[in-house]
Enzyme design. Structure first.
Site, PDB file in Angstrom:
ATOM      1  N   LYS A  32       0.826  -1.217   0.000  1.00  0.00           N
ATOM      2  CA  LYS A  32       0.000   0.000   0.000  1.00  0.00           C
ATOM      3  C   LYS A  32       0.859   1.264   0.000  1.00  0.00           C
ATOM      4  O   LYS A  32       0.646   2.175  -0.800  1.00  0.00           O
ATOM      5  CB  LYS A  32      -0.937  -0.012   1.214  1.00  0.00           C
ATOM      6  CG  LYS A  32      -2.009  -1.096   1.162  1.00  0.00           C
ATOM      7  CD  LYS A  32      -3.025  -0.922   2.258  1.00  0.00           C
ATOM      8  CE  LYS A  32      -2.470  -1.175   3.634  1.00  0.00           C
ATOM      9  NZ  LYS A  32      -2.153  -2.599   3.884  1.00  0.00           N
ATOM     10  N   VAL A  33       1.836   1.329   0.915  1.00  0.00           N
ATOM     11  CA  VAL A  33       2.671   2.538   0.999  1.00  0.00           C
ATOM     12  C   VAL A  33       3.537   2.666  -0.244  1.00  0.00           C
ATOM     13  O   VAL A  33       3.666   3.754  -0.819  1.00  0.00           O
ATOM     14  CB  VAL A  33       3.539   2.506   2.271  1.00  0.00           C
ATOM     15  CG1 VAL A  33       4.458   3.726   2.316  1.00  0.00           C
ATOM     16  CG2 VAL A  33       2.659   2.472   3.522  1.00  0.00           C
ATOM     17  N   HIS A  74      11.028   8.149  13.599  1.00  0.00           N
ATOM     18  CA  HIS A  74       9.841   7.351  13.264  1.00  0.00           C
ATOM     19  C   HIS A  74       8.597   8.242  13.144  1.00  0.00           C
ATOM     20  O   HIS A  74       7.601   8.072  13.847  1.00  0.00           O
ATOM     21  CB  HIS A  74       9.605   6.255  14.304  1.00  0.00           C
ATOM     22  CG  HIS A  74       8.869   5.070  13.722  1.00  0.00           C
ATOM     23  ND1 HIS A  74       9.061   3.794  14.165  1.00  0.00           N
ATOM     24  CD2 HIS A  74       7.928   4.987  12.742  1.00  0.00           C
ATOM     25  CE1 HIS A  74       8.271   2.956  13.488  1.00  0.00           C
ATOM     26  NE2 HIS A  74       7.589   3.673  12.624  1.00  0.00           N
ATOM     27  N   ALA A  97      10.327   1.932   6.269  1.00  0.00           N
ATOM     28  CA  ALA A  97       9.665   0.639   6.453  1.00  0.00           C
ATOM     29  C   ALA A  97       9.989   0.073   7.833  1.00  0.00           C
ATOM     30  O   ALA A  97       9.287   0.342   8.810  1.00  0.00           O
ATOM     31  CB  ALA A  97      10.095  -0.325   5.349  1.00  0.00           C
ATOM     32  N   ARG A  98      11.039  -0.721   7.919  1.00  0.00           N
ATOM     33  CA  ARG A  98      11.487  -1.326   9.173  1.00  0.00           C
ATOM     34  C   ARG A  98      13.002  -1.221   9.240  1.00  0.00           C
ATOM     35  O   ARG A  98      13.704  -1.454   8.256  1.00  0.00           O
ATOM     36  CB  ARG A  98      11.069  -2.798   9.250  1.00  0.00           C
ATOM     37  CG  ARG A  98       9.564  -3.023   9.364  1.00  0.00           C
ATOM     38  CD  ARG A  98       9.048  -2.584  10.739  1.00  0.00           C
ATOM     39  NE  ARG A  98       7.642  -2.884  10.911  1.00  0.00           N
ATOM     40  CZ  ARG A  98       6.654  -2.027  10.625  1.00  0.00           C
ATOM     41  NH1 ARG A  98       6.955  -0.835  10.113  1.00  0.00           N
ATOM     42  NH2 ARG A  98       5.402  -2.363  10.843  1.00  0.00           N
ATOM     43  N   GLU A 137      14.697   1.264  18.695  1.00  0.00           N
ATOM     44  CA  GLU A 137      14.180   2.631  18.787  1.00  0.00           C
ATOM     45  C   GLU A 137      13.917   3.008  20.249  1.00  0.00           C
ATOM     46  O   GLU A 137      13.212   2.281  20.943  1.00  0.00           O
ATOM     47  CB  GLU A 137      12.906   2.765  17.949  1.00  0.00           C
ATOM     48  CG  GLU A 137      13.165   2.584  16.457  1.00  0.00           C
ATOM     49  CD  GLU A 137      11.935   2.835  15.585  1.00  0.00           C
ATOM     50  OE1 GLU A 137      10.825   2.981  16.147  1.00  0.00           O
ATOM     51  OE2 GLU A 137      12.084   2.895  14.360  1.00  0.00           O
ATOM     52  N   GLY A 183       6.804   8.571  10.310  1.00  0.00           N
ATOM     53  CA  GLY A 183       6.018   8.199   9.137  1.00  0.00           C
ATOM     54  C   GLY A 183       4.533   8.425   9.283  1.00  0.00           C
ATOM     55  O   GLY A 183       3.855   8.886   8.357  1.00  0.00           O
ATOM     56  N   ASP A 225       9.107  -6.587  -5.898  1.00  0.00           N
ATOM     57  CA  ASP A 225       8.284  -7.265  -4.904  1.00  0.00           C
ATOM     58  C   ASP A 225       7.892  -8.600  -5.521  1.00  0.00           C
ATOM     59  O   ASP A 225       7.062  -8.639  -6.428  1.00  0.00           O
ATOM     60  CB  ASP A 225       7.033  -6.443  -4.565  1.00  0.00           C
ATOM     61  CG  ASP A 225       6.271  -7.018  -3.380  1.00  0.00           C
ATOM     62  OD1 ASP A 225       6.286  -8.257  -3.220  1.00  0.00           O
ATOM     63  OD2 ASP A 225       5.645  -6.251  -2.629  1.00  0.00           O
ATOM     64  N   ASP A 269      13.980   6.808   8.706  1.00  0.00           N
ATOM     65  CA  ASP A 269      12.935   7.139   9.677  1.00  0.00           C
ATOM     66  C   ASP A 269      12.743   6.028  10.695  1.00  0.00           C
ATOM     67  O   ASP A 269      12.062   6.220  11.692  1.00  0.00           O
ATOM     68  CB  ASP A 269      11.614   7.401   8.941  1.00  0.00           C
ATOM     69  CG  ASP A 269      10.513   7.857   9.878  1.00  0.00           C
ATOM     70  OD1 ASP A 269      10.749   8.809  10.653  1.00  0.00           O
ATOM     71  OD2 ASP A 269       9.410   7.258   9.853  1.00  0.00           O
TER      72      ASP A 269
END
Length: 585
Positions: free
Chosen positions: A193-194, A322, A273-274, A303, A324, A213, A298
């Protein structure tokens, strides 16, 4: 709690006659009901909002019941309050574990997580007590995409570095000359989606957009004007990389030394993302070597990141904490989305935001339970054999004496679970499997082949519509699809019995290595020796030969995952044509 037959949504397109095949094509229905948490004539439900929620969401909840906004509750206060509420809305700061569910005495019907992650909710305990857990997975999509684009622009034009310089009293105009984005290639790594929203915005900036992907639909990509490419193609072509893949065993550290050795020199990397998908030390080395020109991050594996983090203090890396999802609009949308999900769950409505499974009818569950692990395992195996290009169809074949009367909902959901949980961070279950598959553009086709054995199911097969496989023999030449099959044997143990057109026989209990070889003496010994050298124990082994002296397939059950060094060593054994592995963990 019983899932009604309306969820099945299948139509038999061919009558059951003798040994004919019954086909079902699933069409998702999003308005089915799974339970009624509150009767129309009962007292309005009480909803506890335990953490700060946008006022719009609170107002929505008030139309559905009595709302108690009590923030910063102590553990004892939470355990006391939970006894008198039907639903609770939380963010990440409140832990809803087994003790909380037990304290509710069975009254708690819905847990709403205002956000995506549900690490602070005990899903098993929720399901056992008949409580639905819902989240808000889509409200942050646009905000995350916008932040990715913001970091892209800032990285291209050195905005953050120039700001720091100005505030230090300098006028370093010539030092911070940037690069244009028009005509540059943006490689989107992870086209969910993002990633799709980032692609739309990047096209508006005049960028060429490609995406990697392995599980994305080519039709969806083409509709946005994006070309799907392999991982290595993306590395060699991208000027900018925007990372949007989930953190899975396959993506952890994906951007490491190997990837940076292949990446286009001077590339720039953005990660919203991660944190774990990038090997931080490897990125630092790539920046030092000038292979990567800059990065904007980000997210971080830990964290907040530690003080000695190798990237945070670098002038060629932009860092944000973070952010986002941190827009006023996104926070308000999260409030609306979770309020709507909680209200729907209290009414018993099905939505794709339900992340735990209600109970299936006990008699159906008892019959199909031995095949649940088999179904998940076949889905897991099939998707791990896909190479680089996506697929849009999953075909599931059941060999059953029930014919069209076979209730396939649970097993279909478990196949989808095995597939999607390898490539997403979604919690997949019988409630949301079909909806999540539909959102990813996947069509699910089911076939029931009548069996005369009398057993409810004798065997199952899963095929995905991709002919590009990590193991070429996994492609059935009759269908051009990656195909795996299996059955449940003694003691309820699932066995892999088919790879492509080859018969195998290996327990699906851990890691499995697949070897294609010439049928000649000494190969089994050679492969076994290599495994022993790397301290890997063989639990099961089977060899399937097409015809004497031709090619054969060796399937080996191992007690641990073979690394790339092990597979490389096996590939060098004389007579071995190809080797790969997949995990059933």
């Amino acid at each position: 709690m019983i899932v009604p037959s309306s969820l099945h949504g299948s139509s038999i397109t061919k009558p059951f006659q003798g040994k004919s095949t019954i086909s079902k094509t699933f069409v998702a229905k999003t308005t089915s009901h799974i339970c009624a948490a509150a009767d129309a004539d009962s007292t309005p439900p009480t909803i506890l909002v335990a953490e700060k929620l946008g006022q719009g969401g609170v107002d929505m909840l008030k139309t559905a019941g009595e709302v108690d906004c009590s923030y910063d509750l102590s553990r004892d206060e939470l355990l006391e309050k939970i006894k008198s509420v039907d639903a609770i809305v939380i963010r990440s700061g409140t832990k809803v574990d087994r003790e909380v569910f037990e304290a509710s005495g069975g009254r708690l019907k819905v847990v709403g997580r205002a956000g995506v992650g549900i690490d602070n909710v005990d899903l098993a305990a929720a399901s056992e007590t008949g409580c639905l857990v819902v989240n808000a997975p889509t409200a942050n999509t646009v905000a995350a995409a916008e932040h990715g684009i913001a970091l892209l622009c800032a990285l291209a034009r050195n905005v953050a570095q120039a700001d720091v310089s100005m505030k230090a009293g300098r006028w370093d105009r010539s030092k911070y000359v940037g690069v244009s984005m028009v005509g540059k290639t943006l490689a989107i790594m992870g086209f969910g989606k993002v990633g799709g929203e980032v692609a739309r915005r990047a096209k508006g900036l005049g960028m060429n957009v490609i995406a990697h992907d392995p599980y994305a639909s080519e039709e969806r990509a083409m509709a946005i004007g994006v070309k799907l490419v392999s991982f290595d193609e993306a590395l060699s072509a991208g000027d900018f990389f925007s990372l949007h893949m989930p953190l899975t065993p396959d993506t952890k550290g994906l951007f490491g030394d190997d990837a940076f050795a292949k990446i286009k020199k001077g590339a720039r990397i953005i990660n919203v993302a991660r944190g774990g998908v990038i090997d931080d030390d490897a990125l630092a080395r790539a920046l030092d070597a000038g292979i990567v020109a800059g990065a904007a991050l980000d997210v971080f594996e830990q964290e907040p990141p530690p003080a000695d983090h190798p990237l945070v203090g670098r002038p060629d890396v932009i860092c944000t904490p973070h952010l986002g999802a941190s827009t006023r609009e996104a926070q308000e949308e999260v409030a609306y989305e979770i309020a709507e999900a909680v209200m729907g769950a209290l009414k018993g409505e099905l939505t794709s935001s339900v992340v735990n499974a209600p109970m299936v009818a006990p008699e159906v569950l008892k019959e199909l339970q031995p095949f649940v692990t088999l179904s998940t395992g076949l889905g897991r195996a099939a998707v791990q054999l896909v190479l680089d290009h996506g697929f849009s169809e999953i075909e599931i074949t059941y060999h059953s004496s029930r014919g069209g009367d076979l209730d396939t909902r649970l097993l279909r959901a478990m196949v989808v679970k095995g597939i999607l949980e390898q490539i997403t961070e979604s919690q997949v279950n019988i409630v949301n499997a079909d909806l999540l598959a539909k959102k990813r553009g996947l069509k699910i086709v089911e076939k029931v082949v009548p069996s005369e054995s009398g057993a409810i199911i004798t065997e199952m097969e899963v095929a995905v519509s991709s002919k590009d496989s990590k193991f070429s023999s996994a492609v059935d030449p009759n269908t051009n699809k990656i195909t795996v099959g299996g059955e449940v044997k003694q003691n309820g143990i699932p066995f892999l019995t088919k790879i492509g057109a080859f018969d195998v026989d290996v327990a699906m209990l851990g890691d499995v290595a697949l070897v294609r070889q010439t049928d000649q003496p000494g190969i089994i010994a050679g492969v076994s020796t290599k495994l022993a050298e790397y301290q890997l124990n063989v639990n099961y082994m089977t060899v399937s030969v097409a015809s004497k002296g031709q090619e054969a397939i060796m399937a080996i059950g191992l007690d641990a995952k073979p690394g790339s060094d092990v597979l490389d060593a096996i590939s060098k054994v004389e007579g071995v044509k190809e080797v790969t592995s997949f995990s059933e963990q």
